[in-house]
Structures are given as structure tokens and as C-alpha cells.
Design a protein around this motif. Structure first.
Motif, PDB file in Angstrom:
ATOM      1  N   ASP A 287       0.815  -1.215   0.000  1.00  0.00           N
ATOM      2  CA  ASP A 287       0.000   0.000   0.000  1.00  0.00           C
ATOM      3  C   ASP A 287       0.850   1.267   0.000  1.00  0.00           C
ATOM      4  O   ASP A 287       0.471   2.268  -0.601  1.00  0.00           O
ATOM      5  N   ILE A 288       2.000   1.230   0.667  1.00  0.00           N
ATOM      6  CA  ILE A 288       2.866   2.408   0.705  1.00  0.00           C
ATOM      7  C   ILE A 288       3.933   2.371  -0.390  1.00  0.00           C
ATOM      8  O   ILE A 288       4.793   3.247  -0.448  1.00  0.00           O
ATOM      9  N   GLY A 289       3.852   1.362  -1.267  1.00  0.00           N
ATOM     10  CA  GLY A 289       4.773   1.283  -2.398  1.00  0.00           C
ATOM     11  C   GLY A 289       6.143   0.751  -2.047  1.00  0.00           C
ATOM     12  O   GLY A 289       7.123   1.066  -2.722  1.00  0.00           O
ATOM     13  N   ASN A 290       6.232  -0.079  -1.015  1.00  0.00           N
ATOM     14  CA  ASN A 290       7.521  -0.582  -0.551  1.00  0.00           C
ATOM     15  C   ASN A 290       7.468  -2.089  -0.306  1.00  0.00           C
ATOM     16  O   ASN A 290       7.908  -2.560   0.731  1.00  0.00           O
ATOM     17  N   LEU A 291       6.924  -2.833  -1.259  1.00  0.00           N
ATOM     18  CA  LEU A 291       6.810  -4.285  -1.110  1.00  0.00           C
ATOM     19  C   LEU A 291       8.207  -4.898  -1.113  1.00  0.00           C
ATOM     20  O   LEU A 291       8.980  -4.686  -2.051  1.00  0.00           O
TER      21      LEU A 291
ATOM     22  N   GLU B 248     -10.254  -5.475   0.851  1.00  0.00           N
ATOM     23  CA  GLU B 248      -8.873  -5.057   0.591  1.00  0.00           C
ATOM     24  C   GLU B 248      -8.666  -4.756  -0.886  1.00  0.00           C
ATOM     25  O   GLU B 248      -7.991  -3.789  -1.244  1.00  0.00           O
ATOM     26  N   GLU B 249      -9.257  -5.535  -1.755  1.00  0.00           N
ATOM     27  CA  GLU B 249      -9.120  -5.294  -3.201  1.00  0.00           C
ATOM     28  C   GLU B 249      -9.845  -4.002  -3.590  1.00  0.00           C
ATOM     29  O   GLU B 249      -9.349  -3.235  -4.419  1.00  0.00           O
ATOM     30  N   MET B 250     -11.003  -3.739  -2.982  1.00  0.00           N
ATOM     31  CA  MET B 250     -11.716  -2.485  -3.248  1.00  0.00           C
ATOM     32  C   MET B 250     -10.915  -1.287  -2.733  1.00  0.00           C
ATOM     33  O   MET B 250     -10.868  -0.235  -3.382  1.00  0.00           O
ATOM     34  N   LEU B 251     -10.278  -1.436  -1.583  1.00  0.00           N
ATOM     35  CA  LEU B 251      -9.457  -0.384  -1.009  1.00  0.00           C
ATOM     36  C   LEU B 251      -8.314   0.001  -1.950  1.00  0.00           C
ATOM     37  O   LEU B 251      -7.939   1.170  -2.035  1.00  0.00           O
ATOM     38  N   GLN B 252      -7.786  -0.977  -2.668  1.00  0.00           N
ATOM     39  CA  GLN B 252      -6.678  -0.712  -3.581  1.00  0.00           C
ATOM     40  C   GLN B 252      -7.052   0.288  -4.672  1.00  0.00           C
ATOM     41  O   GLN B 252      -6.183   0.984  -5.201  1.00  0.00           O
ATOM     42  N   SER B 253      -8.328   0.371  -5.006  1.00  0.00           N
ATOM     43  CA  SER B 253      -8.749   1.285  -6.070  1.00  0.00           C
ATOM     44  C   SER B 253      -8.595   2.751  -5.677  1.00  0.00           C
ATOM     45  O   SER B 253      -8.574   3.619  -6.545  1.00  0.00           O
ATOM     46  N   VAL B 254      -8.468   3.056  -4.387  1.00  0.00           N
ATOM     47  CA  VAL B 254      -8.320   4.437  -3.949  1.00  0.00           C
ATOM     48  C   VAL B 254      -6.916   4.759  -3.436  1.00  0.00           C
ATOM     49  O   VAL B 254      -6.633   5.907  -3.104  1.00  0.00           O
ATOM     50  N   LEU B 255      -6.042   3.773  -3.377  1.00  0.00           N
ATOM     51  CA  LEU B 255      -4.686   4.008  -2.891  1.00  0.00           C
ATOM     52  C   LEU B 255      -3.766   4.367  -4.057  1.00  0.00           C
ATOM     53  O   LEU B 255      -3.835   3.730  -5.116  1.00  0.00           O
ATOM     54  N   PRO B 256      -2.895   5.348  -3.873  1.00  0.00           N
ATOM     55  CA  PRO B 256      -2.063   5.803  -4.986  1.00  0.00           C
ATOM     56  C   PRO B 256      -1.030   4.792  -5.477  1.00  0.00           C
ATOM     57  O   PRO B 256      -0.681   4.793  -6.655  1.00  0.00           O
ATOM     58  N   ASN B 257      -0.551   3.922  -4.619  1.00  0.00           N
ATOM     59  CA  ASN B 257       0.477   2.952  -5.006  1.00  0.00           C
ATOM     60  C   ASN B 257      -0.084   1.595  -5.403  1.00  0.00           C
ATOM     61  O   ASN B 257       0.669   0.657  -5.630  1.00  0.00           O
ATOM     62  N   ARG B 258      -1.395   1.477  -5.459  1.00  0.00           N
ATOM     63  CA  ARG B 258      -2.031   0.191  -5.747  1.00  0.00           C
ATOM     64  C   ARG B 258      -3.023   0.353  -6.881  1.00  0.00           C
ATOM     65  O   ARG B 258      -3.437   1.455  -7.226  1.00  0.00           O
TER      66      ARG B 258
END
Length: 132
Positions: free
Chosen positions: A32-36, A92-102
Motif C-alpha cells: 500500500d505504501i509502495g515498498n513491497l 482489501e481489493e476495493m481499497l486498492q482502487s483508492v490508494l495511490p500505489n495500488r
């Protein structure tokens, strides 16, 4: 035994599940924060395989940690652990649609849900064979 107390036979499953869910939560927040930390699972098709395996394991562990409890949905018995984890997965998959890194993906969701169902079914088959 107190109401809500964990049976000794389930205690190990609860501990293993809690550790695994902490690991999954770490992976989700990192992504989510772009640091996988594991760059390989960010690339297609490896990400689909990771969804399938990671979420499948979570399904199996949650089912065992909850003592293989079932719930009724109409006249159909539904395994409680996999059902709850499926709901978390969809959220969690729906949340990804609003996160900038996902980015939300129906393919990722399908791979996750397929893993949840297949690992649950495989675990039940294995359990029946083990008992007979």
C-alpha cells in the motif's frame, strides 16, 4: 471450559494463524505504501500466483483456527474462516482502487478467491482422508 475459550487442540492453529495474518498484514501495508519487500510478486503473472497461494493458506489456517466452524447461509453450510477471509479480501481489493500505489484488479481478486476456495476444499479432503 469458559464460553469463548480456545480449545487446547486449536491453540496451535490460532497462534500459527495469528502469525501468518501478521505477515500478510505486513505485506499488504508494504504494498500500500509502495515498498513491497519482495519485488518478484509485484510482476504479472507472479502476482496472481502469490494471491492464490498466500490467500489460500490464509483460508486453510483461518478455518482450522476457528475449529472448522460452519455457518448457515440460507440452507447452505459455509465455512466461517474462509467466508470471513473472503470478505476481508474483497474489501482489501476495493481499497486498492483508492490508494495511490495500488491498483484494483479483478484478476487478482479472482486468484485470491480461487485460492481461498481450493485450499479450503483441499484441506477438507485431506482431513477426511486422514481420519479414515
Amino acid at each position: 471450559m469458559k464460553v469463548g475459550a480456545i480449545k487446547p487442540s486449536n491453540r496451535v492453529w490460532v497462534i500459527v494463524s495469528a502469525g501468518y495474518f501478521a505477515f500478510l498484514f505486513f505485506l499488504m501495508v508494504s504494498a500500500d505504501i509502495g515498498n513491497l519487500p519482495i519485488a518478484l510478486i509485484q510482476r504479472s503473472p507472479y502476482d496472481k500466483g502469490a494471491h492464490f497461494i498466500l490467500y489460500g493458506i490464509a483460508s486453510y489456517l483461518s478455518h482450522r483456527a476457528l475449529g472448522r466452524r460452519m455457518m448457515a447461509l440460507g440452507n447452505y453450510p459455509i465455512p466461517l474462516g474462509p467466508f470471513l477471509f473472503s470478505a476481508i479480501t474483497i474489501f482489501e481489493e476495493m481499497l486498492q482502487s483508492v490508494l495511490p500505489n495500488r491498483s484494483a484488479s479483478l484478476e487478482d481478486l479472482a486468484a485470491s478467491l480461487f485460492g481461498i476456495v481450493l485450499f479450503y476444499c483441499g484441506g477438507e479432503i485431506w482431513e477426511r482422508q486422514r481420519r479414515s
